[in-house]
Design a protein around this motif. Structure first.
Motif, short mmCIF file in Angstrom:
data_model
loop_
_atom_site.label_atom_id
_atom_site.label_comp_id
_atom_site.label_asym_id
_atom_site.label_seq_id
_atom_site.Cartn_x
_atom_site.Cartn_y
_atom_site.Cartn_z
N UNK A 1 0.84 -1.20 0.00
CA UNK A 1 0.00 0.00 0.00
C UNK A 1 0.87 1.25 0.00
N UNK A 2 1.90 1.27 0.83
CA UNK A 2 2.80 2.42 0.89
C UNK A 2 3.49 2.65 -0.46
N UNK A 3 3.92 1.59 -1.11
CA UNK A 3 4.54 1.73 -2.43
C UNK A 3 3.55 2.30 -3.45
N UNK A 4 2.32 1.83 -3.40
CA UNK A 4 1.31 2.35 -4.33
C UNK A 4 1.03 3.82 -4.04
N UNK A 5 0.93 4.18 -2.79
CA UNK A 5 0.70 5.59 -2.42
C UNK A 5 1.89 6.46 -2.82
N UNK A 6 3.10 5.93 -2.69
CA UNK A 6 4.29 6.66 -3.11
C UNK A 6 4.28 6.87 -4.62
N UNK A 7 3.85 5.87 -5.36
CA UNK A 7 3.76 5.98 -6.81
C UNK A 7 2.72 7.00 -7.25
N UNK A 8 1.80 7.32 -6.37
CA UNK A 8 0.78 8.33 -6.64
C UNK A 8 1.19 9.70 -6.10
N UNK A 9 2.42 9.79 -5.59
CA UNK A 9 2.98 11.03 -5.04
C UNK A 9 2.22 11.58 -3.83
N UNK A 10 1.64 10.68 -3.03
CA UNK A 10 0.99 11.13 -1.80
C UNK A 10 1.71 10.60 -0.55
N UNK A 11 2.54 9.57 -0.71
CA UNK A 11 3.29 9.03 0.42
C UNK A 11 4.74 9.42 0.27
N UNK A 12 5.26 10.04 1.33
CA UNK A 12 6.66 10.46 1.34
C UNK A 12 7.29 9.80 2.57
N UNK A 13 8.25 8.97 2.33
CA UNK A 13 8.91 8.31 3.45
C UNK A 13 9.34 6.92 3.06
N UNK B 1 3.02 8.93 8.61
CA UNK B 1 3.20 9.24 7.18
C UNK B 1 2.17 8.53 6.31
N UNK B 2 1.81 7.32 6.68
CA UNK B 2 0.78 6.59 5.92
C UNK B 2 -0.57 7.26 6.12
N UNK B 3 -0.86 7.67 7.34
CA UNK B 3 -2.12 8.36 7.63
C UNK B 3 -2.22 9.65 6.83
N UNK C 1 -4.23 12.71 2.05
CA UNK C 1 -3.96 13.41 0.77
C UNK C 1 -4.73 12.75 -0.38
N UNK C 2 -4.74 11.44 -0.40
CA UNK C 2 -5.43 10.74 -1.47
C UNK C 2 -6.94 10.98 -1.41
#
Length: 108
Positions: A77-89, A98-100, A105-106
Motif C-alpha cells: 500500500x505504501x509503495x502504491x501511495x508513493x507511486x501516486x505522489x501522496x506518500x513520502x517516506x 506518514x501513511x495516515x 492526501x489521497x
C-alpha cells in the motif's frame, strides 16, 4: 459463508457495487489468503481503490488503531501511495503518521 471461495466471490460482488465494507473484506481475503491465493499487492490495489472512493470504513480501519492487514500488504500500500505522489517516506509496512497523512492526501 463458511466457504472461503464463496466468501471471496460475495465480497468481490459487494466491492464492485461500491461497498466500503465489501472492499475492505475483499482486500482482507487477498491479504490472508482466505478463499484463494494470498496476494499482498492485489490486497493493496483494492485498498487504494476504496481510498480513491473515500470509503470511510477503509479510511477508519487504516488510520485507526487496528491491525487488519499484514506488514507486506501495508508495505505494498505504501509503495502504491508513493507511486501516486501522496506518500513520502520509507516503506516500513507499518501504519504510522506518514501513511495516515498519505491516505488523507489521497482522499482530499
Amino acid at each position: 459463508p463458511k466457504d472461503g471461495r464463496k466468501a471471496r466471490e460475495w465480497y468481490n460482488a459487494s466491492a464492485q457495487k461500491g461497498s466500503g465494507w465489501g472492499r475492505q473484506m475483499f482486500a482482507n481475503m487477498y491479504d490472508n489468503g482466505n478463499g484463494g491465493p494470498r496476494d499482498p499487492e492485489e490486497a493493496a490495489r483494492h485498498l487504494v481503490d476504496a481510498l480513491r472512493d473515500r470509503s470511510s470504513v477503509v479510511v477508519d480501519n487504516l488510520t485507526g488503531d487496528y491491525d487488519w492487514f499484514e506488514e507486506d500488504t501495508i508495505a505494498a500500500l505504501q509503495r502504491k501511495l508513493a507511486g501516486m505522489d501522496v506518500y513520502i517516506g520509507k516503506v516500513t509496512g507499518q501504519l504510522g503518521l506518514q501513511t495516515t497523512v498519505a491516505i488523507g492526501r489521497l482522499c482530499d
